[in-house]
Design a protein around this motif. Structure first.
Motif, short mmCIF file in Angstrom:
data_model
loop_
_atom_site.label_atom_id
_atom_site.label_comp_id
_atom_site.label_asym_id
_atom_site.label_seq_id
_atom_site.Cartn_x
_atom_site.Cartn_y
_atom_site.Cartn_z
N VAL A 113 0.84 -1.20 0.00
CA VAL A 113 0.00 0.00 0.00
C VAL A 113 0.87 1.25 0.00
N VAL A 114 1.90 1.27 0.84
CA VAL A 114 2.78 2.44 0.93
C VAL A 114 3.48 2.67 -0.40
N LEU A 115 3.98 1.60 -1.02
CA LEU A 115 4.72 1.73 -2.28
C LEU A 115 3.82 2.24 -3.40
N THR A 116 2.64 1.64 -3.55
CA THR A 116 1.76 2.04 -4.65
C THR A 116 1.23 3.46 -4.46
N ARG A 117 1.04 3.86 -3.22
CA ARG A 117 0.63 5.25 -2.96
C ARG A 117 1.75 6.21 -3.34
N ALA A 118 2.99 5.85 -3.02
CA ALA A 118 4.13 6.71 -3.34
C ALA A 118 4.32 6.84 -4.85
N LEU A 119 4.05 5.76 -5.57
CA LEU A 119 4.20 5.77 -7.02
C LEU A 119 3.02 6.44 -7.73
N GLY A 120 1.95 6.70 -7.00
CA GLY A 120 0.77 7.32 -7.61
C GLY A 120 0.04 6.39 -8.56
#
Length: 359
Positions: A158-165
């Protein structure tokens, strides 16, 4: 089944929805998502042009379906379906499918699926085609019970995909306000647009209503019908049965995706007192479900979370009282006289209901 080597543009004015879902008909072992999408196609297929991309085999199977055409578009019911072989599930292959398949909306049926959500999203960015709206239905993956399972892997994702937009400008479909709150809790500001649209069930008028008999002349016949997984909480159900003193027989139906979990459940079964009999009866197709349910007296599903719960709906349609957790949209069942929705904090309460049904 009619086959179309390459999907041509449909000149009708129906909205065109390109759907990715990991499993679809004729599969049945993955449970709810298959039923949700197939019910949607059946109910809305005359007004909406559905094109579905899915895998070429059922859940937990290593061999493809024997009677479907692979890597081409085929007409299945009211939808056109592309059964992708492993070689056609790459980002590059999906980018070509998205580019060549006319559609107005891209509809994805999971948050965490690498094959049916992550790859299509990346492929969409690389396809070179116009960026149509994207709708994602997480299918209960953000419920407290579901998210807690393997959270060590889900939270970083979740954190990674949010950071990548990756999920920016996506519309989220929740099946209820409860699920909408789950989405907000996990995704925060990432989930800017949430639409509540309840799942479409199979029409009740298409099913036979079966009346159950009381008082019971023999052991209470309990049925557990779902995947044998921690999410569906079979071990909790078995521990509940170990608390009851009345004669009961439980039949378990469902696929076994986790041998380690099933081994733990078997140990509980082997320790049961003589008044409790438990039998595992394998997986059954959707066409068999109503008949199997009608042969029992009580439906037991202490699930950790459901965004809908098709099996619950079918048990009620079959005339069965249901004993479920309070982690589903099915609430206030006792007041309606059709069952009980109880807290998982109290296995004794589940056991008391079973005792009360018999005595």
């Amino acid at each position: 089944m009619m086959t179309e080597g390459k999907l041509k543009h449909d000149s009708t004015l129906r909205p065109r929805v390109l759907t990715f879902v990991h499993y679809y008909l004729p599969g049945y072992k993955a449970g709810g998502p298959i039923r949700t999408v197939s019910n949607m196609v059946e109910r809305l297929g005359d007004a909406v042009d559905f094109r579905i991309v899915t895998t070429d085999r059922d859940s937990f199977e290593v061999a493809p379906y024997p009677d479907v055409d692979i890597d081409v578009w085929s007409t299945v019911g009211k939808a056109k379906v592309f059964y992708a072989s492993p070689g056609k599930r790459s980002i590059r292959s999906f980018a070509r499918l998205i580019r060549e398949t006319p559609h107005d909306v891209l509809y994805l049926n999971s948050f965490f699926s690498g094959v049916s959500t992550l790859r299509p999203l990346v492929a969409r960015c690389l396809s070179g085609s116009p960026k149509h709206p994207v709708v994602i239905a997480p299918r209960g993956e953000f419920s407290s019970g579901a998210f807690a399972l393997k959270s060590w892997k889900k939270r970083p994702y979740v954190v990674l995909t949010r950071a990548l937009g990756l999920y920016r400008d996506v519309t989220w479909q929740a099946s209820s306000e409860h699920e909408a709150n789950d989405i907000r809790r996990v995704l925060g500001r990432t989930a800017q647009e949430i639409v509540v649209a309840p799942n479409l069930a199979q029409p009740l008028e298409a099913q036979e209503s079966v009346q159950f008999e009381t008082p019971y002349r023999g052991p209470l016949r309990i049925v557990f019908l779902s995947r044998i997984s921690p999410m569906k909480n079979l071990d909790f159900a078995l521990n509940v049965l170990s608390l009851v003193t009345v004669p009961v027989e439980m039949s378990i139906y469902g696929a076994i995706p986790d041998d380690g979990y099933w081994s733990r459940c078997r140990k509980i079964i082997e320790s049961m007192e003589p008044n409790v009999t438990v039998r595992y009866k394998g997986s059954i197709s959707h066409e068999q479900v109503l008949q199997v349910l009608s042969e029992h007296d009580l439906f037991l599903l202490p699930t950790r979370g459901e965004n809908y719960g098709h099996a619950i709906h079918e048990a009620l349609a079959a005339g069965l009282p249901v004993l479920i957790s309070d982690q589903t949209p099915w609430k206030g069942l006792e007041a309606l006289g059709v069952g009980w929705d109880l807290s998982l904090e109290s296995p004794d309460a589940f056991a008391a209901v079973i005792e009360g049904v018999v005595l």
